[in-house]
Scaffold this motif. Structure first.
Motif, PDB file in Angstrom:
ATOM      1  N   THR A   4       0.821  -1.211   0.000  1.00 36.22           N
ATOM      2  CA  THR A   4       0.000   0.000   0.000  1.00 36.22           C
ATOM      3  C   THR A   4       0.852   1.257   0.000  1.00 36.22           C
ATOM      4  O   THR A   4       0.550   2.226  -0.685  1.00 36.22           O
ATOM      5  N   THR A   5       1.948   1.237   0.748  1.00 38.78           N
ATOM      6  CA  THR A   5       2.740   2.463   0.906  1.00 38.78           C
ATOM      7  C   THR A   5       3.794   2.667  -0.181  1.00 38.78           C
ATOM      8  O   THR A   5       4.195   3.798  -0.424  1.00 38.78           O
ATOM      9  N   VAL A   6       4.232   1.581  -0.837  1.00 28.23           N
ATOM     10  CA  VAL A   6       5.292   1.710  -1.836  1.00 28.23           C
ATOM     11  C   VAL A   6       4.814   1.330  -3.240  1.00 28.23           C
ATOM     12  O   VAL A   6       4.901   2.130  -4.172  1.00 28.23           O
ATOM     13  N   VAL A  26     -10.140  -1.329  -2.992  1.00 24.17           N
ATOM     14  CA  VAL A  26      -9.749  -1.939  -1.716  1.00 24.17           C
ATOM     15  C   VAL A  26     -10.999  -2.269  -0.901  1.00 24.17           C
ATOM     16  O   VAL A  26     -12.055  -1.666  -1.119  1.00 24.17           O
ATOM     17  N   PRO A  27     -10.902  -3.200   0.030  1.00 21.82           N
ATOM     18  CA  PRO A  27     -12.055  -3.478   0.898  1.00 21.82           C
ATOM     19  C   PRO A  27     -12.511  -2.202   1.605  1.00 21.82           C
ATOM     20  O   PRO A  27     -11.701  -1.324   1.923  1.00 21.82           O
ATOM     21  N   ALA A  28     -13.816  -2.104   1.846  1.00 20.36           N
ATOM     22  CA  ALA A  28     -14.396  -0.900   2.450  1.00 20.36           C
ATOM     23  C   ALA A  28     -13.705  -0.527   3.763  1.00 20.36           C
ATOM     24  O   ALA A  28     -13.518   0.654   4.052  1.00 20.36           O
ATOM     25  N   ALA A  29     -13.298  -1.523   4.528  1.00 17.61           N
ATOM     26  CA  ALA A  29     -12.636  -1.257   5.810  1.00 17.61           C
ATOM     27  C   ALA A  29     -11.280  -0.571   5.633  1.00 17.61           C
ATOM     28  O   ALA A  29     -10.800   0.101   6.542  1.00 17.61           O
ATOM     29  N   LEU A  30     -10.669  -0.719   4.471  1.00 13.96           N
ATOM     30  CA  LEU A  30      -9.350  -0.130   4.215  1.00 13.96           C
ATOM     31  C   LEU A  30      -9.407   1.119   3.333  1.00 13.96           C
ATOM     32  O   LEU A  30      -8.363   1.694   3.015  1.00 13.96           O
ATOM     33  N   MET A  33      -7.896   4.429   4.967  1.00  8.71           N
ATOM     34  CA  MET A  33      -6.447   4.297   5.165  1.00  8.71           C
ATOM     35  C   MET A  33      -5.714   4.330   3.819  1.00  8.71           C
ATOM     36  O   MET A  33      -4.704   5.029   3.666  1.00  8.71           O
ATOM     37  N   SER A  34      -6.227   3.598   2.841  1.00 14.31           N
ATOM     38  CA  SER A  34      -5.579   3.560   1.523  1.00 14.31           C
ATOM     39  C   SER A  34      -5.598   4.927   0.859  1.00 14.31           C
ATOM     40  O   SER A  34      -4.602   5.355   0.270  1.00 14.31           O
ATOM     41  N   ARG A  35      -6.725   5.620   0.971  1.00 12.81           N
ATOM     42  CA  ARG A  35      -6.825   6.960   0.391  1.00 12.81           C
ATOM     43  C   ARG A  35      -5.827   7.909   1.067  1.00 12.81           C
ATOM     44  O   ARG A  35      -5.147   8.693   0.402  1.00 12.81           O
ATOM     45  N   ALA A  36      -5.707   7.820   2.380  1.00 13.64           N
ATOM     46  CA  ALA A  36      -4.768   8.683   3.114  1.00 13.64           C
ATOM     47  C   ALA A  36      -3.327   8.397   2.705  1.00 13.64           C
ATOM     48  O   ALA A  36      -2.522   9.330   2.532  1.00 13.64           O
ATOM     49  N   VAL A  80      -5.635   9.493  -9.302  1.00  8.92           N
ATOM     50  CA  VAL A  80      -5.889   8.144  -8.830  1.00  8.92           C
ATOM     51  C   VAL A  80      -7.301   8.109  -8.254  1.00  8.92           C
ATOM     52  O   VAL A  80      -7.704   9.020  -7.539  1.00  8.92           O
ATOM     53  N   VAL A  81      -8.053   7.059  -8.579  1.00  7.70           N
ATOM     54  CA  VAL A  81      -9.396   6.870  -8.041  1.00  7.70           C
ATOM     55  C   VAL A  81      -9.352   5.689  -7.082  1.00  7.70           C
ATOM     56  O   VAL A  81      -8.897   4.609  -7.443  1.00  7.70           O
ATOM     57  N   VAL A  82      -9.810   5.930  -5.858  1.00  6.94           N
ATOM     58  CA  VAL A  82      -9.853   4.876  -4.839  1.00  6.94           C
ATOM     59  C   VAL A  82     -11.317   4.499  -4.640  1.00  6.94           C
ATOM     60  O   VAL A  82     -12.182   5.371  -4.542  1.00  6.94           O
TER      61      VAL A  82
END
Length: 131
Positions: A4-6, A26-30, A33-36, A80-82
């Motif tokens: 996710t970070t790299v 990504v799963p709704a729970a993530l 965090m992924s967007r951030a 980027v679209v999340v």
């Protein structure tokens, strides 16, 4: 670790060419965090917008048309679209529902259905051509 970070920011940087839509699903729970993480990665040296794709089956025609414009802008500006699979599923179900309504009353099209189908089809095409 490091996907996710790299890896995700690197892929977004390499694959966004101004024609294709770069989508991170990504799963709704993530989602938050992924967007951030993606926003943080593209907040300094290489600036890149990060959009969120949110859709539910109650979304109206005007929102679907705005979504089409948003996805086109995202592709053109190399953003980027999340999104979550839940939003993608709701979007496809809404398209299928609209197509069904249209086929049921082909002679007299329900108000707004043809416009919704056009906008949804265009947005779906962006997804199909994206990564």
């Amino acid at each position: 670790g490091g996907k996710t970070t790299v890896i995700t920011p690197l892929l977004a940087l390499l694959l966004a060419d101004g024609k294709r839509l770069v989508v991170q699903c990504v799963p709704a729970a993530l989602l938050e965090m992924s967007r951030a993480v993606v926003r943080a990665a593209f907040a300094t040296v290489t600036r890149k917008a990060v959009y969120t794709f949110e859709y539910d089956r109650l979304t109206d025609l005007q929102a679907t048309q705005r979504l089409r414009a948003k996805l086109s802008k995202a592709a053109a500006t190399r953003a980027v679209v999340v999104c979550s699979p839940i939003s993608v599923k709701a979007f496809v179900l809404k398209l299928v529902e609209s197509l069904h309504q249209l086929s049921q009353s082909y002679a007299e099209k329900p108000k707004g259905v043809a416009g919704a189908i056009d906008a949804a089809g265009s947005a779906l095409t962006k997804f199909g051509k994206g990564l």
